[in-house]
Each structure stands twice: as C-alpha cells, then as structure tokens.
Scaffold this active site. Sequence first.
Site, mmCIF file in Angstrom:
data_model
loop_
_atom_site.group_PDB
_atom_site.id
_atom_site.type_symbol
_atom_site.label_atom_id
_atom_site.label_comp_id
_atom_site.label_asym_id
_atom_site.label_seq_id
_atom_site.Cartn_x
_atom_site.Cartn_y
_atom_site.Cartn_z
ATOM 1 N N MET A 1 24.370 8.575 1.325
ATOM 2 C CA MET A 1 24.249 9.868 1.991
ATOM 3 C C MET A 1 24.601 9.763 3.477
ATOM 4 O O MET A 1 25.244 10.649 4.042
ATOM 5 C CB MET A 1 22.833 10.418 1.804
ATOM 6 N N LYS B 1 -17.638 -1.045 6.534
ATOM 7 C CA LYS B 1 -18.113 -2.075 5.611
ATOM 8 C C LYS B 1 -19.634 -2.029 5.467
ATOM 9 O O LYS B 1 -20.175 -2.215 4.376
ATOM 10 C CB LYS B 1 -17.659 -3.450 6.101
ATOM 11 N N PHE C 1 -11.152 -7.580 14.299
ATOM 12 C CA PHE C 1 -10.113 -8.017 13.381
ATOM 13 C C PHE C 1 -9.841 -6.921 12.337
ATOM 14 O O PHE C 1 -10.754 -6.422 11.701
ATOM 15 C CB PHE C 1 -10.537 -9.317 12.685
ATOM 16 N N GLN C 2 -8.577 -6.561 12.221
ATOM 17 C CA GLN C 2 -8.123 -5.525 11.283
ATOM 18 C C GLN C 2 -8.784 -4.174 11.502
ATOM 19 O O GLN C 2 -8.996 -3.404 10.565
ATOM 20 C CB GLN C 2 -8.293 -5.986 9.836
ATOM 21 N N GLU D 1 0.816 -1.223 0.000
ATOM 22 C CA GLU D 1 0.000 0.000 0.000
ATOM 23 C C GLU D 1 0.846 1.268 0.000
ATOM 24 O O GLU D 1 0.420 2.300 -0.527
ATOM 25 C CB GLU D 1 -0.968 0.003 1.181
HETATM 26 C C1 LIG Z 1 12.647 5.567 4.912
HETATM 27 C C2 LIG Z 1 13.963 6.173 5.194
HETATM 28 N N1 LIG Z 1 14.828 5.587 6.035
HETATM 29 C C3 LIG Z 1 16.025 6.155 6.271
HETATM 30 C C4 LIG Z 1 16.389 7.319 5.682
HETATM 31 C C5 LIG Z 1 17.737 7.961 5.985
HETATM 32 N N2 LIG Z 1 18.552 8.041 4.762
HETATM 33 C C6 LIG Z 1 18.636 9.154 4.028
HETATM 34 S S1 LIG Z 1 19.582 8.980 2.674
HETATM 35 C C7 LIG Z 1 19.961 7.394 3.088
HETATM 36 C C8 LIG Z 1 20.874 6.570 2.239
HETATM 37 C C9 LIG Z 1 20.297 6.247 0.924
HETATM 38 O O1 LIG Z 1 21.093 5.267 0.330
HETATM 39 P P1 LIG Z 1 20.863 4.838 -1.162
HETATM 40 O O2 LIG Z 1 19.427 4.599 -1.434
HETATM 41 O O3 LIG Z 1 21.781 3.732 -1.498
HETATM 42 O O4 LIG Z 1 21.240 6.153 -1.975
HETATM 43 P P2 LIG Z 1 22.638 6.932 -2.058
HETATM 44 O O5 LIG Z 1 22.657 7.946 -0.968
HETATM 45 O O6 LIG Z 1 23.738 5.926 -1.918
HETATM 46 O O7 LIG Z 1 22.584 7.576 -3.383
HETATM 47 C C10 LIG Z 1 19.315 7.036 4.276
HETATM 48 C C11 LIG Z 1 19.461 5.721 4.927
HETATM 49 C C12 LIG Z 1 15.428 7.924 4.827
HETATM 50 N N3 LIG Z 1 15.646 9.088 4.211
HETATM 51 N N4 LIG Z 1 14.261 7.325 4.575
#
Ligand SMILES: Cc1ncc(C[n+]2csc(CCOP(=O)(O)OP(=O)(O)O)c2C)c(N)n1
Lengths: 569, 184
Positions: free
Chosen positions: A484, A171, A121-122, A59
């Site tokens: 990042m 529902k 439920f749910q 979803e």
């Molecule tokens: C749902 C979620 N969890 C954690 C983060 C924290 N976060 C920001 S950028 C990043 C790394 C992303 O890695 P990748 O998808 O490999 O992209 P890259 O930065 O290597 O281009 C993370 C873990 C986030 N933004 N969103």
Amino acid sequence: MKKHNKYQTEVTGAEAVILSLLDAQVTDVFGYPGGAIMPVYDALYDYMDQLNHYLVRHEQGATHAAQGYSRVSGKPGVVFATSGPGATNLITGIADAQIDSTPLVCITGQVHSHLLGTDAFQETDVVGISMPVTKWNIQVTKAEDIAPAIAKAFYIATSGRPGPVLVDITKDAQFGKTKYVYEKCESIRSYFPCPKVNEEEVSKAAELINNAQRPYILCGHGVLLSGAEKQLLDLAEKANIPVASTLLGLGAFPPTHELYVGYLGMHGNYGPNLLTNECDVLIAIGMRFDDRVTGNVSKYAKQAKVVHFEIDPSEVNKIIHADVAVLGDAKEALELLLPKVKAQKHAQWLQKFTECAKVEFEKVVKNAVNPATEKLRMAEVIHQFHQLSEGNAIVVTDVGQHQMITSRYYKFNHPNHNVTSGGLGTMGFGLPAAVGAKVAQPNKEVVAVLGDGGFQMTIQELGTIMQSDIPVKILVLNNNFLGMVRQWQQLFFDRRYSFTEMKNPNFVAIANCYNIKGKKVTERKDLKEALKEMYESKEAYLLEVVVENEENVFPMITTGASVSEIILE
Amino acid sequence: MENTYTLSIFTEDKIGLLNRVTIIFTRRHINIESITASESEVKGIYRYTIVVTVSQEQVEKLVGQIEKQVEVLKAFYHINNDILSREMALYKVSADALKENELFTRIVNENHAKILSISPEFIVIEKTGDEREIKHLFNDLEKFGMLEFVRSGRVAITKPMKTLNTFLKEVENNSKTTVKHFNK
Ligand SMILES: Cc1ncc(C[n+]2csc(CCOP(=O)(O)OP(=O)(O)O)c2C)c(N)n1
C-alpha cells in the site's frame, strides 16, 4: 476443579479477579504473565477447567485476539498482562479497539501500592498512558474493590457504544483478603450509554425519506453492534433504497441483494462513492463519516439532506452536519421508523448504480479477477477464495492492499464475519485477531488474509496457534513489498520506493517450524487446488501466494479529492 | 469566529478524571486559559470551570467529548453574557509603597481591592474581579515594584440554569437504560 463456596469467608484479591470474570460469564482470556500479575495467574491455576486461558506470544497479540474474539461473538474480549512493558504492549490493541468500538476488558497487574510513583521495577503509569485510548479505566489498590471495579468494567465496555476498558490492580490488592461479593453493574449515575430514541426525530426522518427521490443508505458497524440487520433490510426493501456499506459494516446487508450497491471509501466501489454526491437524502446508520469514507468533506454530499442514526451523541455533527439526528440504538430507531416509511420505487435512481457497476466491472473488476498478467494478482486470489468458501468464512484481514482487495472482492454473506482494523489501520492485527475469532467460533472456518509486511509484525503468534492448537487458516499474499505504501510512492512520490521493498523469509518453512502445514503457490494453475487444500484442512494451515509486485488497488479517492473525483485507473 | 467560552463541568469524584477531561483539549491543540475545580453544592459532585477561546463549533464538539466521559454528569458552555464570573488575584509589592502612602491607598481603594497583610518588607493586596480589573490593578501597582503576582482561574455562576439537584434526579432516571450489545 475448584468451586467457590459462597459461604467461604474470604478469598484473595487475585481469586476475586477470577471469580468476577466467571460471574461476568467470561469463558476465555488471552494473556501473558509476569511479576505483577502472578497472583492472578496463580489463582487461575485452580480454575483452568472453567476459564480457558490462551498464552499469546506478545501482549499486543492478546489485545488483537480479544478483539477478533469480540467482533465475531459479540462478547467482550478479556486480556491479562503484567505491569510495565506488559501493560504498555497492550496500548496499540486498546487504541484499535477504541476507534473500532470493540468491547475489551484488560486487566493489568501493577506494582505494590506503596511503590506507586517511585519508579519501581516495572512500574508504568498505565492508567495515565491508556487514558486517551480507553473508554474508561481505573486503578484498584484494595482487594475489596476488585469485584465492583470488574463489574463496572464489563458494564461500561459492553453498553452503549462499546469500547475498551482497563483495570489496573496493584499486587498488594491481589494478595489482600476480601469477602467476595459480585454484584452485576447495571447503571452508573453519570453514564448514559444509550439515548432513548426520540419519536419526533424519527417522524422527521421518515418525512425526509418519504419525500426523497434519490435516497441512499450508508450502513456502518453500528448496525452490526445493534443487531439491526433485519430492520435495515426491511427499511431498504420497503422504501426501495440502495444500501452501501462502510469497511466495518460489511456483512450487515446481504451482498447479493439487488439493493446492495457496494462498499464505500478510498478503495471502495465506484457508484457508491460517486453517487454520494447525487443522492437527495443520505441516510447514515451507525457510521461516523470517517475521512476514508468522505474524502474531502467540503465537497461531500452537499446537495443532500442528511439523516444520521447514531448511538453516540458526540458523533452527530462531528464531521457532517445532520439535518435530522436520531440518537439511540439503531435497531430500536429503525423499528420505530419502519411503519412511518412509505413503500416506494426508485427504479431510475437504482439504475444509476447499476450503470456505475458496469463501468467499474469493465474498467477494474474484469481485469482484476481474471487478469492477463503472467503473475497472479491479489484480486483473483480473493475472488477464487470467495467462490470456494461461498462467502461463508470468517475473514480476518491485516492492513494494506490485501485488506482493501478483500473488502472489495470477498462478499460477506453473514454479519460479524468480517474482522479488520478499520479506524486505526493496525498492521499486525490480522493473525492474532484470527486466533481470537477461531477461539470464539470454533465451528466456523476462520481465514486470516495477510500481507507479507503485516504478517511479520505479529508472526510470533504462530506459537499461540501451535500451543493452543487453534486451526486458523493463513493466506499470505506476498508481493515482496509494503504494497500500500509502495502504491502511494508510485502515484504521489514519483516511484521513489523508499524502504518499501521487503526481503522476506521462507514463510512456509517458518510455519513448518511451528508445526503448521504450509504451501507456496506461484502459478495460476496451482491456485485453486491450493486454496481448497488450505480451506479444507482440519488443522492450521499457511498458504503463501506470490502475487504481482507492483499491483495497484483501484478505484481510488486520492487525498484531498472528493468522492465524485474517484478514479478508476 | 472565536469567542471566550466558560465551561461548567459537573463530575463524580474520581482520580484521574480531570486528566481525562484536559486530554480532550490537548488532543485538539486547544489551550486552556484557566481551570478551577472544587466540590459543588452537592456533596461528592465536583465542578470544573474551564475557560477557552474557540469557535462555537469547537466548543460544541468539546462539550460532546467531555460528556462522553463515563464520570461526567453534565457539561455546559456559556458566553460571557450568560454568567457572573470572578477571578481572584494576590499582589505582593515592596513596603516602599508606603512612602507614597496617599497614592498607594487611593489606588487600592479605587480598585476595590483590599490590603491583606503589611510587613516591614512587603505588602500583600487582594483583589476579586474580572480579568480586566485585575490587570488594571496590576498596572497601577507596578510602579511600586511588583514582587509577586498570582491570579486564580475563573469561577462562574450561570444566570439561567436548572439547579444541580433537579438535574441529578433526571439523570438518575436516564442512566437506567438497559444494556444492549449484540449477542448471537
Ligand atoms: C503498525 C503500522 N505501521 C505502519 C503502517 C503503514 N502501512 C499501511 S499499509 C502498509 C503496507 C502493508 O504492507 P503488507 O503488509 O505487505 O501488505 P500489502 O499492502 O502489500 O498488501 C504500511 C507500512 C500501518 N498501517 N501500521
């Protein structure tokens, strides 16, 4: 197939849902069935020729697809989900849509009204859970209330500053019988979506702009939402004002225009950030001074008078004090402003941006797009992809380094072609949002640029691509890191790479299992051809490009620093 | 600088709206000191009175966020000088207080309070006033053994304000602005 006969006496609540959507001009829905929404899916069975439903694999994917759909079409995205886990799975996407002002209408099934509050439920209190992240929501327990609730939902989602709304339908309301009457909602007594532009404020804004030596325009998502691109261009050209864009505003101003100076924010361009603290009048249009744009607010544009064009009154003075605030629709406001603005030249001021751009080119851009490194770098991939597609593709990004690199090096020639998760920074957004964008714009090339981390957060949506045959292009920039976060660990945590290294699967093989063609590139010499093959493919296609593991994105405004302390390396 | 502000919020009748409004406070880590909700002089329109201690800047932002809610008609904030406000309190003390009847009656009278009920075990006293007065009576009665104490939230009438009805007429005209959303 089925045609609703106006004189037909009664329909079920579930059929009223479908008929209301049709009356609201909806053509596409993203969703996933389950117990509490089965009556709606059953009613949908008779209307499949009029309402296209895309079966997602989770979803969350439905919400992001609906967001992508909306962002490139301007139409609201529509989502179906069942109660309980189905409904809670929507929350991330709804929160993302809320912070990025994207209109969504989410319809969730709910347990029978006599079971509400019994831990049935749910059963989850989705109205309660979604309250902080929706513009509006409602629970409907009677069939006759469905059409009015949906009409209201569309009005609220799409008017003023757009946002997500949720209609939770029990529902028994879906099974109940009702006379179907759809009346479009066009006003709500307590709701003032779009303040009327105050001419006096516009005159004050004009006066500040006319007397400015170093005026500077920051354009945001609001320009796109309002459709004010032309008015923005006219204003900039007439008064010779440099224009920079926020992440979500990219594409609102032509990137090749001599007055376009670049992209704002933490990893934005050098001049646009630095010179924020040198302008004398800052003209913010449809943007909300996100902390990624302002850096340290106590050192942000202190020298400047601020003119804020904004549709949402609660955004004015929220972060940055506005000397003049013009409330209302940006297009309307700029149209009123234009005749009051004098033609000017600001050659010297513009020159400063040019000089900054030169510095940035020498120190950052040159090496990024044409690196001497053995391994490929993200920026050169995006740069080549930009050249190949001539800036005309709809580019959907996930979140991370690849996102910042794309915003820096892909130049969006058209409005509403940049789809990204800005305010929430939701990893997993990219792939499903690209699915939605392609559904909305089947004649445009849609390319999802993903990191190896974010791709795996919603990788299951490859199934949606396969089942509904949606020719999305997927460009995975694989650095085998949560890049990042790794960059921050390197810069601020002493290179202690705590859980950011990724052991990745064979992405091409996975794509192949979903009947999607794919290729992996590791060498520079193969890049151009591979990008071309991906871009020109008539079917969905995945291109994995293996890039340098420890590349950093620069420039950068580090946390707590001011925009003038932006670092280049 | 922080100050006590009384917010008057006029809303449509909608399930869950009070929750939407209080979330705005919770999210900013602002404590609601008192809250009351009831129908206003106009049928179908509700009035919430909320008391908070925050800075001027914070209260302005709160009101902005509150007014953003679809079913909120209008929100106002006032400093204490701009309003007439009252709270009501009920005090339950042991019937032993009657053993010192003279003192007890004097306290009740001097505090402009009222005896609501007397039974063999306890006496219930009612008092309307501001926070300070209510606290004052509490202190005075405590020596008789306070069995129970309950205080209402603040209700307030503002000194200068348009009548709700003129305001409603205005908003009915305002809300009819046409929908605009990009559609290409
Ligand atoms: C749902 C979620 N969890 C954690 C983060 C924290 N976060 C920001 S950028 C990043 C790394 C992303 O890695 P990748 O998808 O490999 O992209 P890259 O930065 O290597 O281009 C993370 C873990 C986030 N933004 N969103």
